[in-house]
Write an enzyme that holds these catalytic residues in place. Structure first.
Site, short mmCIF file in Angstrom:
data_model
loop_
_atom_site.label_atom_id
_atom_site.label_comp_id
_atom_site.label_asym_id
_atom_site.label_seq_id
_atom_site.Cartn_x
_atom_site.Cartn_y
_atom_site.Cartn_z
N ALA A 103 0.86 -1.19 0.00
CA ALA A 103 0.00 0.00 0.00
C ALA A 103 0.89 1.23 0.00
CB ALA A 103 -0.90 -0.01 1.24
N GLY A 140 4.22 4.05 3.32
CA GLY A 140 3.96 2.80 2.61
C GLY A 140 3.92 1.66 3.61
N LYS A 141 3.33 0.57 3.25
CA LYS A 141 3.36 -0.65 4.09
C LYS A 141 2.95 -1.82 3.22
CE LYS A 141 3.91 -1.41 8.62
NZ LYS A 141 4.92 -0.68 9.37
N GLY A 142 3.51 -2.98 3.51
CA GLY A 142 3.13 -4.14 2.71
C GLY A 142 3.45 -5.42 3.43
N ASP A 167 9.84 -5.57 9.14
CA ASP A 167 8.67 -5.41 10.00
C ASP A 167 8.45 -6.78 10.66
OD1 ASP A 167 6.33 -3.02 9.79
OD2 ASP A 167 5.58 -4.92 10.55
#
Ligand code: NAD
Length: 428
Positions: free
Chosen positions: A72, A117-119, A158
């Protein structure tokens, strides 16, 4: 964190707010205090892009499995997207969107030239061998390659991913690009372009912010007692640095429980999660208590630094600390936040307190782009400077608008992001 809790809850159980709901609610709250163009707020309620990819993996036994991955990308008005990649069975598209919004605010409150952002991949990394994890990571890097890059989107470790994962990711990306592109991810081992001091940076920033908050409240740090939940990458350096600053750290914990010494623990002697996983309870301390009891100890400062959603409507009335500094992401539920506000308990939010991690990631990226590594001393000095700058910006909002630390941090972030949008405009 929040959505992980809700996605595993049964239908008849009360569910925690999801990460996306929290992010949108925080945006609305911050916007209410500021004079921001409603069109900009509407844009910020939605991610710019969400990429969904299928990641095929040949298992060690020769069979093939296909996993779902996401990235994202919330907002890039201030610079490339930045945020973690997690390997976890509870990863969802909405969780990635919500956490990417949090990253936008975290980068903006630190005034870093990044957006959020993150995924991640929907997978339990414990079910994979090391070789399988490497193949999955490399294929994920290839699937995301059109959307990421050192000037477009820079992932980081993460939950379920680490420095080795980032090294594989960087290698796969670089091989396809035909040149070493260390700046495509951060959180790498220092020998392949990682930064010194990245591993302890979030804990260091928690300690710096706790120290400033103690000073702001007019307390003497030598007379201040602290309890820290979680003795890992965030909790252990935070506890040790506060101990070094003169505070009395009376309790620390890991997943198995907490150790408590009203006279103060020797935090350098207690093994961290990295030194010896889950060994806190093996340490010879006067009292062993539960994690729940740790949260309710009669201390001045409480630092939840383990997991999300530990301070809830159920225990908020029993928390005795006057100052909470959030080390973990999202440790305080909305209901608990409201109860703490009513009770006058100060809560310094995660997006400020643990932002040392993304800040040293920014330093890592600068080192990669400039092909020049910094000394540990320089990393520590620059982190201290950036944390104090952010603290001052948030403190100013607290004093000007008489709002909570959380609202103030979101207001600082939103003001910066909104101003950038207003200057750049909406095209066409
Ligand atoms: P970690 O795995 O290094 O350490 C976590 C610690 O918490 C361990 O001591 C573990 O035993 C303990 N723990 C795990 N489950 C627990 C439970 N249910 N109750 C009590 N203790 C428990 O993790 P970390 O990197 O220190 O991350 C902790 C939190 O900080 C997470 O919310 C993470 O998202 C957040 N965070 C991490 C970073 C980073 O760069 N590491 C940056 C910002 C925020």
């Amino acid at each position: 964190m929040a959505s992980a809790a809700s996605s595993t809850a049964k239908d008849d159980e009360p569910t925690e707010e999801t990460a996306l709901e929290t992010a949108r609610r925080q945006l609305t709250r911050a916007a209410a205090h500021l004079d921001v163009d409603p069109g900009v707020i509407e844009r910020l309620n939605h991610p710019n892009q969400v990429h969904r990819v299928s990641v095929p993996l040949e298992r060690d036994d020769g069979t093939t499995e296909v996993y779902t991955g996401y990235r994202a990308q919330h907002d890039s008005v201030r610079g490339p997207y930045k945020g973690g990649l997690r390997f976890h069975p509870d990863v969802t598209e909405d969780e990635c969107i919500g956490l990417s919004m949090w990253m936008t605010w975290k980068c903006a409150v630190m005034d870093l030239p990044f957006g959020g952002g993150k995924g991640g991949i929907v997978v339990n990394p414990k079910d994979l061998s090391v070789d399988e994890k490497e193949r999955l990571t490399r294929r994920f890097a290839e699937e995301l390659r059109p959307f990421i890059g050192p000037t477009k989107d820079i992932p980081a470790p993460d939950m379920g991913t680490d420095a080795q994962t980032m090294a594989w990711f960087m290698d796969a990306y670089s091989m396809q690009e035909g040149e070493t592109q260390a700046g495509v991810v951060t959180g790498k081992p220092p020998v392949v372009g990682g930064s010194k001091g990245r591993d302890t940076a979030p804990g260091r920033s928690v300690a710096i912010i706790a120290r400033e908050a103690i000073d702001y409240l007019g307390w003497d740090i030598e007379e201040t007692t602290v309890a820290v939940q979680g003795f890992g990458s965030v909790g252990a350096p935070a506890a040790r640095l506060l101990d070094d600053s003169g505070a009395t750290v009376v309790a620390v914990s890991d997943v198995n429980g907490a150790i408590y010494d009203p006279e103060g623990l020797d935090t350098h002697d207690v093994p961290t999660h990295e030194e010896e996983p889950e060994a806190v309870m093996k340490y010879d301390a006067p009292q062993k208590i539960s994690n729940e009891e740790l949260l309710e100890l009669d201390v001045d400062v409480l630092i939840p630094a383990a997991i999300g959603n530990v301070l809830t409507a159920e225990n908020a009335e029993d928390v005795q600390a006057e100052l909470i500094v959030e080390g973990a992401n999202g440790p305080t539920t909305t209901a608990a936040t409201e109860l703490f506000e009513e009770r006058g308990i100060q809560v310094v939010p995660d997006i400020l307190a643990n932002a040392g991690g993304v800040t040293v990631s920014y330093f890592e990226w600068l080192q990669d782009l400039n092909r020049r590594s910094w000394s540990l001393e320089r990393v520590h000095d620059e982190l201290e400077t950036e944390m104090l700058r952010a603290w001052e910006a948030v403190r100013e909002q607290v004093e000007t608008y008489d709002v909570t630390w959380r609202d103030a941090a979101y207001m600082v972030a939103l003001e910066r992001v909104a101003a950038a949008h207003e200057h750049r405009g909406l095209w066409p």
